[in-house]
Design an enzyme around this catalytic site. Structure first.
Site, short mmCIF file in Angstrom:
data_model
loop_
_atom_site.label_atom_id
_atom_site.label_comp_id
_atom_site.label_asym_id
_atom_site.label_seq_id
_atom_site.Cartn_x
_atom_site.Cartn_y
_atom_site.Cartn_z
N ASP A 63 -0.12 21.00 0.61
CA ASP A 63 -1.55 21.28 0.44
C ASP A 63 -2.30 20.65 1.60
OD1 ASP A 63 -3.37 21.94 -2.43
OD2 ASP A 63 -4.36 21.20 -0.63
N LEU A 99 -5.35 19.80 1.42
CA LEU A 99 -6.40 18.94 0.85
C LEU A 99 -7.75 19.28 1.48
CD1 LEU A 99 -4.70 15.44 0.37
CD2 LEU A 99 -4.78 17.39 -1.20
N ALA A 159 -1.91 28.53 -2.17
CA ALA A 159 -2.88 28.01 -1.18
C ALA A 159 -3.85 29.10 -0.78
CB ALA A 159 -2.13 27.51 0.05
N THR A 214 -5.18 38.23 -7.03
CA THR A 214 -6.30 38.24 -7.96
C THR A 214 -6.71 39.66 -8.33
OG1 THR A 214 -8.67 37.79 -8.07
CG2 THR A 214 -7.74 37.94 -5.89
N ASP A 215 -7.33 39.78 -9.50
CA ASP A 215 -7.87 41.09 -9.91
C ASP A 215 -8.97 41.58 -8.97
OD1 ASP A 215 -9.81 39.24 -10.71
OD2 ASP A 215 -9.84 39.85 -12.82
N GLU A 216 -9.58 40.63 -8.23
CA GLU A 216 -10.73 41.00 -7.40
C GLU A 216 -10.38 41.97 -6.29
OE1 GLU A 216 -13.55 38.06 -6.38
OE2 GLU A 216 -13.22 36.90 -8.19
N TYR A 222 -13.94 37.05 0.33
CA TYR A 222 -12.81 36.44 -0.38
C TYR A 222 -11.81 37.51 -0.83
CZ TYR A 222 -10.11 34.81 -4.40
OH TYR A 222 -9.09 34.56 -5.28
N ALA A 271 -11.50 40.58 0.06
CA ALA A 271 -10.91 41.33 1.19
C ALA A 271 -9.79 40.52 1.83
CB ALA A 271 -11.99 41.65 2.22
N LYS A 284 -7.92 38.28 0.30
CA LYS A 284 -6.77 38.27 -0.62
C LYS A 284 -6.04 39.62 -0.53
CE LYS A 284 -5.55 35.49 -3.14
NZ LYS A 284 -4.63 34.34 -2.94
P1 NAD Z 1 -8.35 26.11 -5.63
O1 NAD Z 1 -9.43 26.35 -4.63
O2 NAD Z 1 -8.62 25.23 -6.78
O3 NAD Z 1 -7.06 25.53 -4.88
C1 NAD Z 1 -6.62 26.01 -3.63
C2 NAD Z 1 -5.75 24.92 -3.00
O4 NAD Z 1 -5.26 25.42 -1.75
C3 NAD Z 1 -6.51 23.62 -2.70
O5 NAD Z 1 -5.77 22.52 -3.17
C4 NAD Z 1 -6.62 23.61 -1.18
O6 NAD Z 1 -6.64 22.30 -0.64
C5 NAD Z 1 -5.39 24.38 -0.78
N1 NAD Z 1 -5.51 25.01 0.55
C6 NAD Z 1 -6.57 25.72 1.02
N2 NAD Z 1 -6.30 26.14 2.27
C7 NAD Z 1 -5.06 25.70 2.58
C8 NAD Z 1 -4.22 25.85 3.71
N3 NAD Z 1 -4.62 26.51 4.80
N4 NAD Z 1 -2.99 25.29 3.69
C9 NAD Z 1 -2.57 24.60 2.60
N5 NAD Z 1 -3.33 24.42 1.51
C10 NAD Z 1 -4.55 24.98 1.49
O7 NAD Z 1 -7.90 27.56 -6.09
P2 NAD Z 1 -7.27 28.04 -7.48
O8 NAD Z 1 -8.36 28.48 -8.36
O9 NAD Z 1 -6.29 27.05 -7.94
O10 NAD Z 1 -6.50 29.35 -6.99
C11 NAD Z 1 -5.12 29.29 -6.61
C12 NAD Z 1 -4.68 30.69 -6.21
O11 NAD Z 1 -4.83 31.57 -7.31
C13 NAD Z 1 -5.49 31.30 -5.08
O12 NAD Z 1 -4.59 32.01 -4.25
C14 NAD Z 1 -6.45 32.25 -5.76
O13 NAD Z 1 -6.78 33.32 -4.92
C15 NAD Z 1 -5.61 32.70 -6.94
N6 NAD Z 1 -6.36 33.11 -8.14
C16 NAD Z 1 -7.30 32.27 -8.69
C17 NAD Z 1 -7.96 32.64 -9.85
C18 NAD Z 1 -8.99 31.76 -10.50
O14 NAD Z 1 -9.67 32.20 -11.42
N7 NAD Z 1 -9.14 30.52 -10.11
C19 NAD Z 1 -7.68 33.89 -10.43
C20 NAD Z 1 -6.73 34.71 -9.85
C21 NAD Z 1 -6.07 34.30 -8.70
O1 TDX Z 2 -23.43 29.50 -10.80
C1 TDX Z 2 -22.86 30.57 -11.09
N1 TDX Z 2 -23.54 31.51 -11.81
C2 TDX Z 2 -23.01 32.71 -12.15
O2 TDX Z 2 -23.68 33.53 -12.80
C3 TDX Z 2 -21.51 30.87 -10.67
C4 TDX Z 2 -20.70 29.87 -9.88
C5 TDX Z 2 -20.98 32.09 -11.03
N2 TDX Z 2 -21.70 32.99 -11.73
C6 TDX Z 2 -21.08 34.28 -12.10
C7 TDX Z 2 -20.45 35.05 -10.95
C8 TDX Z 2 -19.29 35.74 -11.64
O3 TDX Z 2 -19.72 36.97 -12.21
O4 TDX Z 2 -20.02 33.97 -13.00
C9 TDX Z 2 -18.87 34.80 -12.76
C10 TDX Z 2 -17.69 33.92 -12.41
O5 TDX Z 2 -17.94 33.35 -11.15
P1 TDX Z 2 -16.89 32.40 -10.39
O6 TDX Z 2 -16.53 31.28 -11.29
O7 TDX Z 2 -17.45 32.09 -9.05
O8 TDX Z 2 -15.60 33.34 -10.32
P2 TDX Z 2 -15.37 34.80 -9.69
O9 TDX Z 2 -16.32 35.08 -8.61
O10 TDX Z 2 -15.28 35.77 -10.82
O11 TDX Z 2 -13.91 34.57 -9.03
C11 TDX Z 2 -12.88 33.84 -9.75
O12 TDX Z 2 -11.96 34.69 -10.37
C12 TDX Z 2 -11.05 35.38 -9.56
C13 TDX Z 2 -12.17 32.86 -8.83
O13 TDX Z 2 -13.11 32.03 -8.19
C14 TDX Z 2 -11.33 33.58 -7.82
O14 TDX Z 2 -10.58 32.67 -7.03
C15 TDX Z 2 -10.36 34.48 -8.56
O15 TDX Z 2 -9.63 35.25 -7.64
#
Ligand code: NAD
Ligand code: TDX
Length: 353
Positions: free
Chosen positions: A33, A35, A84, A135-137, A160, A162, A164
């Site tokens: 990571d 960090l 990551a 991600t679904d996005e 973001y 795009a 992914k």
């Molecule tokens: P997060 O932002 O909490 O964690 C990402 C981690 O990657 C961090 O610890 C960061 O330090 C590390 N990182 C960033 N750039 C790096 C690099 N260049 N080299 C090494 N480490 C690096 O994200 P998350 O929510 O845990 O998401 C993890 C994965 O799951 C991502 O690929 C995200 O696209 C995917 N994902 C997230 C969600 C969600 O809802 N959170 C949903 C679907 C998919």
């Molecule tokens: O302050 C806020 N107010 C608000 O209305 C924030 C932070 C978000 N929102 C809305 C935007 C979205 O419709 O809430 C929804 C969820 O927002 P986020 O938590 O930013 O998530 P989202 O944009 O849906 O993306 C997340 O899900 C898919 C993760 O961040 C991504 O990493 C993952 O791929």
């Protein structure tokens, strides 16, 4: 089995490290990571002494081929799980280039180094797997009806998503061109312990506890399909075990909720648990919409359910109760995380090891 788990100090990565080390007592994880602001080694501070024997942390960037080569040489990696990423949509609107660097170029670096070590003579070594966490996005936005399937065309809207989609396509190309053992998973919105308090659920919990405004974008009727993080970890585990190479698996638990419902539910649960009457709906503030804000996400998880036997276990309301309890019990974690104090944990516990 030796895993390289990138992004191990982030939200889903850290949950996955706990899940995997606890389930497979003979497993070994190398966690890599960078960090960034989102990576926090305090997320892994609950590893037991025994689990720490099976976990090595390396601070570094997935774009660093030299470091990756060293890791593959030293640890004989079987499986890469690439979490990551730069993961927050709002940040991608202000600084898209770091998203491209990590989420596209970083994936390519990982793929190329894994290929160098896993492709011998004219064939792939047995049992290797590269799991690209997506991600679904990447599918874009839905109207009121229908679901994303694995065949839905990619139509990302934010820098973001795009980036992914770019990572997914380069991973797919390594399978199509070289028959590299790549599998792509696409999951819906996760929530649970250790999620950085910039994302909707932890941000609302923290603001409500501090009687601060709860900013809801647009009309609050955008829909997200919520999945408790442990259910996501179980799905990835199954994909490592039984997933077919070259395939994509959608992951989601049919828990679609409007954002405004989520925010009101957080208020209700927090007020019940804390008895604090100042946590109420007057805190909600409708603010300017996110540019390019996708209206609705909803996953069709039929493929992973029928082919791999996965099923989600938590309803949104159950998962939210557990999540809110976790945040209430870990307020120092939130404080450290948002103040940048978390890096001190790294310096104290990991530097010079
Ligand atoms: P997060 O932002 O909490 O964690 C990402 C981690 O990657 C961090 O610890 C960061 O330090 C590390 N990182 C960033 N750039 C790096 C690099 N260049 N080299 C090494 N480490 C690096 O994200 P998350 O929510 O845990 O998401 C993890 C994965 O799951 C991502 O690929 C995200 O696209 C995917 N994902 C997230 C969600 C969600 O809802 N959170 C949903 C679907 C998919
Ligand atoms: O302050 C806020 N107010 C608000 O209305 C924030 C932070 C978000 N929102 C809305 C935007 C979205 O419709 O809430 C929804 C969820 O927002 P986020 O938590 O930013 O998530 P989202 O944009 O849906 O993306 C997340 O899900 C898919 C993760 O961040 C991504 O990493 C993952 O791929």
């Amino acid at each position: 089995m030796k895993l390289l788990v990138t992004g191990c100090a982030g939200f889903i990565g850290s949950n996955f490290v706990y899940y995997y080390l606890r389930k497979y007592k003979d497993s070994f994880i190398v966690g890599l990571d960078k960090l960034t602001y989102a990576g926090n080694l305090e997320n892994l501070s609950k590893l037991t002494e025994e689990e720490k024997q099976r976990f090595v942390f390396i601070r570094g960037d997935i774009n660093n081929n030299e470091l990756l080569n060293h890791i593959f040489e030293k640890y004989n990696i079987d499986v890469v799980v690439n979490f990551a990423a730069e993961s927050h949509v709002d940040r991608s609107i202000f600084e898209p280039h770091v998203f491209i660097k990590t989420n596209v170029l970083g994936v390519q670096s990982l793929l190329s180094v894994a290929m160098e070590h896993w492709f011998r003579g004219d064939k792939w070594l047995e049992g290797k797997r590269f799991i690209q966490i997506s991600t679904d996005e990447v599918y874009g936005s839905l109207g009121p009806e229908g679901y994303f399937t694995e065949n839905t065309p990619l139509d990302p809207h934010s820098p973001y998503s795009a980036s992914k989609a770019g990572g997914d396509l380069i991973a797919k190309a390594y399978y199509d061109t070289f028959k590299m053992p790549v599998i792509i998973t696409r999951c819906s919105n996760n929530y649970g312990p250790y999620q950085f308090p910039e994302k909707l659920i932890p941000l609302m919990i923290w603001n409500a506890l501090n009687h601060k405004e709860l900013p809801v974008y647009g009309d609050g009727k955008n829909i997200r399909d919520w999945l408790y993080v442990e259910d996501h970890c179980k799905a990835i585990d199954l994909v490592i075990e039984k997933g077919k190479i070259g395939e994509v698996y959608n992951i989601g638990g049919h828990n679609e909720r409007e954002n405004i419902y989520v925010v009101k539910k957080i208020i209700e649960v927090l007020r019940r648990k804390t008895g604090d009457d100042k946590i109420n709906e007057d805190l909600i503030k409708f603010v300017k919409d996110r540019p390019g804000h996708d209206r609705r996400y909803a996953m069709d998880p039929t493929k992973i359910q029928t082919e791999l036997g996965w099923k989600h276990t938590y309803s949104f309301e159950e998962g939210l109760e557990i999540t809110i309890d976790w945040y209430l019990n870990n307020l120092d974690w939130v404080r450290n995380t948002i103040s940048g104090e978390y890096l001190k944990f790294y310096e104290k516990n990991y530097l010079g090891r």
